[in-house]
Write a protein that holds these residues in place. Sequence first.
Motif: not given
Length: 227
Positions: A61-64, A68-71, A76-79, A93-95
């Motif tokens: 879900d997050a990767l999608q 989509d956003i690519q801003t 992004w935080h993976f929690i 993909s995450f910071d």
Amino acid sequence: MSRLAENLTSVKARIALAAKNAGRDPESIQLIAVSKTKPVEDVYAALESGQRDFGENYLQDALQKIQDIQTRDVIWHFIGPIQSNKTRSIAESFDWVQTLDREKIARRLNDQRPEDMSPLNVCIQINLDEEESKSGIVLEQALALGKLVETLPRLRLRGLMFIPAPQENSAARLETCQRAQQQFQEFKQEFPDCDTLSLGMSSDLEEAIAAGSTMVRIGTDIFGERH
Ligand SMILES: *Cc1c(COP(=O)(O)O)cnc(C)c1O
């Protein structure tokens, strides 16, 4: 103002008031908008209201949404819980990763973090109540894991993350949040560069800030109930 913008404004006001009551600078508390299960349109709406940090639990879900956003300036935080066969996507993909709780995952994230990205920010997840069903580790294990993370050049140790069990009243929530703070202070004695106590959700935002949280993760009170 849209409903979501109103919600964001009201959450920020709660943070400011809780900070004031605790004699703290509201700027010392970072707001993570937890957009798990919510559509990408909601993330856009929050972005338009100035929100930059988002938390997600479910990787696909997050990767999608990330795609989509690519801003550039979304953080992004993976929690969510980390499965070892999913570490590459997380590293790419995450910071931030806030749910680190074992050595194998730390090594994989380090190995898989792309060279052209800055080191992955990491919080170790503590299981405060030692509930067997929950993820997270106890402080003693976190100290050992922290030592390992410090040797991994593609990871940057930032602090601890807590998901306390729900409590019936504010006094109990505050007591729990204060225990989290105590553990963070002990952790900081070993790792003085750590600056992040990730603690506080919609139901314990005020208590977390009173106890010294530096990062709150708010879903429901920004995006509405999840179904
Ligand atoms: C879902 C979730 C949140 C947000 O919870 P709310 O009660 O909706 O504010 C925060 N942190 C983690 C780790 C979560 O899984």
